[in-house]
Design an enzyme around this catalytic site. Structure first.
Site, PDB file in Angstrom:
ATOM      1  N   GLY A 109      45.156 -75.517  52.584  1.00  0.00           N
ATOM      2  CA  GLY A 109      45.135 -75.266  54.004  1.00  0.00           C
ATOM      3  C   GLY A 109      44.296 -75.448  54.624  1.00  0.00           C
ATOM      4  O   GLY A 109      43.343 -75.217  54.170  1.00  0.00           O
ATOM      5  N   GLY A 119      41.921 -73.464  56.142  1.00  0.00           N
ATOM      6  CA  GLY A 119      41.558 -71.384  55.509  1.00  0.00           C
ATOM      7  C   GLY A 119      40.271 -71.413  56.606  1.00  0.00           C
ATOM      8  O   GLY A 119      40.412 -70.037  57.035  1.00  0.00           O
ATOM      9  N   ASP A 130      36.061 -66.260  54.507  1.00  0.00           N
ATOM     10  CA  ASP A 130      35.983 -65.171  55.895  1.00  0.00           C
ATOM     11  C   ASP A 130      36.682 -66.740  57.359  1.00  0.00           C
ATOM     12  O   ASP A 130      35.937 -65.508  58.336  1.00  0.00           O
ATOM     13  CB  ASP A 130      34.865 -64.735  55.266  1.00  0.00           C
ATOM     14  CG  ASP A 130      33.811 -65.945  55.904  1.00  0.00           C
ATOM     15  OD1 ASP A 130      33.888 -67.738  56.106  1.00  0.00           O
ATOM     16  OD2 ASP A 130      32.186 -65.700  55.198  1.00  0.00           O
ATOM     17  N   GLY A 131      37.126 -68.101  57.055  1.00  0.00           N
ATOM     18  CA  GLY A 131      37.181 -68.315  57.575  1.00  0.00           C
ATOM     19  C   GLY A 131      36.431 -68.457  58.908  1.00  0.00           C
ATOM     20  O   GLY A 131      36.525 -69.176  59.760  1.00  0.00           O
ATOM     21  N   ARG A 153      46.550 -85.138  54.832  1.00  0.00           N
ATOM     22  CA  ARG A 153      45.598 -85.911  53.638  1.00  0.00           C
ATOM     23  C   ARG A 153      46.695 -85.339  52.056  1.00  0.00           C
ATOM     24  O   ARG A 153      47.486 -85.621  52.800  1.00  0.00           O
ATOM     25  CB  ARG A 153      44.683 -84.371  53.365  1.00  0.00           C
ATOM     26  CG  ARG A 153      43.939 -83.890  53.988  1.00  0.00           C
ATOM     27  CD  ARG A 153      43.905 -82.340  54.048  1.00  0.00           C
ATOM     28  NE  ARG A 153      43.474 -81.352  55.343  1.00  0.00           N
ATOM     29  CZ  ARG A 153      42.015 -81.280  55.105  1.00  0.00           C
ATOM     30  NH1 ARG A 153      41.113 -82.204  54.084  1.00  0.00           N
ATOM     31  NH2 ARG A 153      41.114 -80.972  56.312  1.00  0.00           N
ATOM     32  N   ASP A 212      42.840 -83.219  47.803  1.00  0.00           N
ATOM     33  CA  ASP A 212      42.930 -82.597  49.702  1.00  0.00           C
ATOM     34  C   ASP A 212      41.853 -82.597  50.658  1.00  0.00           C
ATOM     35  O   ASP A 212      41.909 -82.874  51.872  1.00  0.00           O
ATOM     36  CB  ASP A 212      43.212 -80.676  49.157  1.00  0.00           C
ATOM     37  CG  ASP A 212      41.751 -80.465  48.833  1.00  0.00           C
ATOM     38  OD1 ASP A 212      41.805 -80.644  47.410  1.00  0.00           O
ATOM     39  OD2 ASP A 212      41.138 -79.932  49.322  1.00  0.00           O
ATOM     40  N   ASP A 241      36.296 -83.920  55.568  1.00  0.00           N
ATOM     41  CA  ASP A 241      36.049 -83.296  54.805  1.00  0.00           C
ATOM     42  C   ASP A 241      34.618 -83.870  54.312  1.00  0.00           C
ATOM     43  O   ASP A 241      34.128 -83.355  53.227  1.00  0.00           O
ATOM     44  CB  ASP A 241      37.025 -82.601  53.510  1.00  0.00           C
ATOM     45  CG  ASP A 241      37.520 -81.799  54.423  1.00  0.00           C
ATOM     46  OD1 ASP A 241      37.795 -81.738  55.549  1.00  0.00           O
ATOM     47  OD2 ASP A 241      38.915 -81.155  53.793  1.00  0.00           O
TER      48      ASP A 241
END
Length: 488
Positions: free
Chosen positions: A84, A86, A119-120, A177, A245, A255
């Site tokens: 997901g 993140g 940590d995003g 995806r 993904d 990505d």
């Protein structure tokens, strides 16, 4: 902008609505005016005035509906379960100037329920690399996500060292995806029919005219993916982390992690330092694309009328589509028609590049110095540099090959040959050293080099005055092209 926020209307198990977590003191890194015009962003004074605040997570326009997507995936061939968004949020969906859907996705937006151990955040170096790569591939004519811009901040992020936190507004025709279907199959199978209808209606509406829309959709995804990977191979691009993904349903590059552009030609080149087995090496990308699709398609057997045999028929065009697109493109790079004699010359040429570790991009472009030397002095110098690296045995191979090649060229209209070669062989790619120089300057607060590289990559097929010798310089012979870290 013409907003079309439709994903937020789907079942709430598919996402988590939330606002971004603001960066500390965000500052402009670079802004892509071309993308802003494409989106209609540039026509909105509020968006233009506050773009740094928006990318920094400090301001969310009322029309945005931020959410983090849930998806799953196979990573390095192993089932990884739920993944997901993140560190990213789908901020808004719009129709662009061509009436095509585009997602605005803020990367580096902070923690989400899918952050796992992360940590995003995103750091400046990876943000710049993704920003420049999406721009580079787009200008090379390869389907890809792009970006509206990026910001840097005072937020500190720990990777191998403490780095500056940054954020990027990624723009892609879809962020769905292959892994979305894998998530649905594992965690919410009752949503498969609804979600499949959404994908068809939103991204493949032409498939509705088919007698079997679902099978037409699946075949179209297979064919688009095959063409995308053929484009990668032709330009010498290695994605580096082709997990399920990280592949989009629209056949657009998505990505950017440890990506790289081939410099000295080595088909076994691994550009991801975490890829210890070479699964995602440049030469393996076509096979991995097939593997990913083969892992994705069986989930649709849950739908009425979709059989294993029908799915096999959907996957069957992959190899032929890839080979057709790749071989035709390879012939175009040589200025030759797509026929057996041309392909024989093309593969002999690739063998010459590999055996002598010649620079992939420069060597293809240098052939213009052989075909039309008086009109292409830059390419003639590339040719001199290339042949100077050949030993006596390799020189003989080159001379024999070039004689046969020129004989083929002379049977064709010269202007047509030159147009094919200049339109399919870039002068500039995003070399690792080029990206690193831009990153090093940016980490010192200087973004002029980011802008120069951006402008250079905006016209990759044209020789430009703003270029330097370093922009076309490959690593020294027999010096390995360094792999890239996944940490971002």
């Amino acid at each position: 902008m013409r907003y079309q926020n439709t994903y937020v209307n789907l079942d709430t198990r598919l996402y988590h609505e939330q606002l971004p977590t603001a960066l500390d003191n965000p500052r402009a890194g670079h802004f892509n005016t071309q993308v802003a015009q494409q989106l209609g962003w540039s026509e909105d004074d509020d968006l233009m005035t506050r773009w740094v605040d928006i990318l920094g997570g400090q301001y969310v326009p009322a029309e945005f509906q931020p959410l983090a997507m849930a998806y799953a995936g196979h990573q390095f061939g192993q089932w990884a379960g739920q993944l997901g968004d993140g560190r990213g949020l789908l901020m808004a969906q719009v129709l662009d100037s061509n009436n095509q859907p585009q997602d605005l996705h803020l990367k580096g937006a902070g923690l989400t329920p899918y952050s796992r151990m992360g940590d995003g955040r995103a750091v400046l170096r990876s943000t710049i690399r993704e920003y420049l790569c999406g721009h580079a591939l787009t200008q090379l004519g390869i389907p890809s996500s792009n970006a509206l811009g990026f910001v840097v901040s005072d937020t500190r992020v720990r990777r191998e060292r403490i780095e500056a936190g940054a954020a990027l507004m990624r723009v892609a025709d879809s962020h769905i995806r292959l892994g979305h279907i894998e998530w649905i199959a594992s965690f919410a199978p009752d949503l498969l029919a609804e979600f499949t209808d959404y994908m068809i209606d939103t991204y493949y509406p032409e498939c509705r005219d088919s007698e079997k829309p679902v099978l037409a959709f699946l075949t179209a995804v297979v064919e688009r993916t095959a063409r995308m990977i053929a484009d990668w191979q032709l330009i010498g691009f290695a994605h580096g982390v082709m997990n399920t993904d990280n592949l989009s349903i629209t056949g657009s590059t998505l990505d950017f992690g440890p990506f790289g552009f081939m410099e000295r030609f080595n088909p076994a080149w691994i550009n991801n330092h975490s890829d210890h087995t070479g699964r995602y090496a440049y030469q393996n990308q076509p096979a991995i694309g097939h593997w990913n699709l083969n892992a994705w398609l069986p989930h649709f057997m849950r739908l009425e009328g979709v059989t294993r045999e029908a799915l096999a028929d959907c996957l069957a065009p992959y190899e032929a589509t890839f080979m057709q697109h790749y071989q035709q493109g390879l012939c175009c790079k040589l200025g030759l028609p797509h026929e057996s004699d041309s392909l024989r010359l093309a593969f002999e040429w690739l063998t010459l590049l590999e055996d002598n570790l010649l620079d992939y991009t420069n060597s293809f472009r240098a052939l213009l110095g052989l075909v039309a030397p008086s009109a292409h002095p830059y390419e003639q110098q590339l040719l001199v540099t290339m042949t100077a690296e050949l030993n006596d045995e390799a020189t003989q191979v080159w001379q024999a090959w070039s004689t046969r090649y020129v004989a083929q060229i002379q049977q064709l209209p010269l202007e047509q040959v030159i147009n094919e070669m200049t339109g399919n062989n870039p002068v500039y790619i995003l070399r690792n050293s080029m990206a690193q120089r831009a990153i090093t300057a940016a980490e010192q607060g200087q973004f002029e080099e980011v802008n120069r590289v951006f402008e250079l990559l905006a016209k990759p097929y044209h020789v430009q005055d703003i270029a330097t010798d370093l922009d076309i310089a490959p690593p020294l012979p027999h010096t390995p092209q360094e792999p890239i870290s996944c940490s971002s």
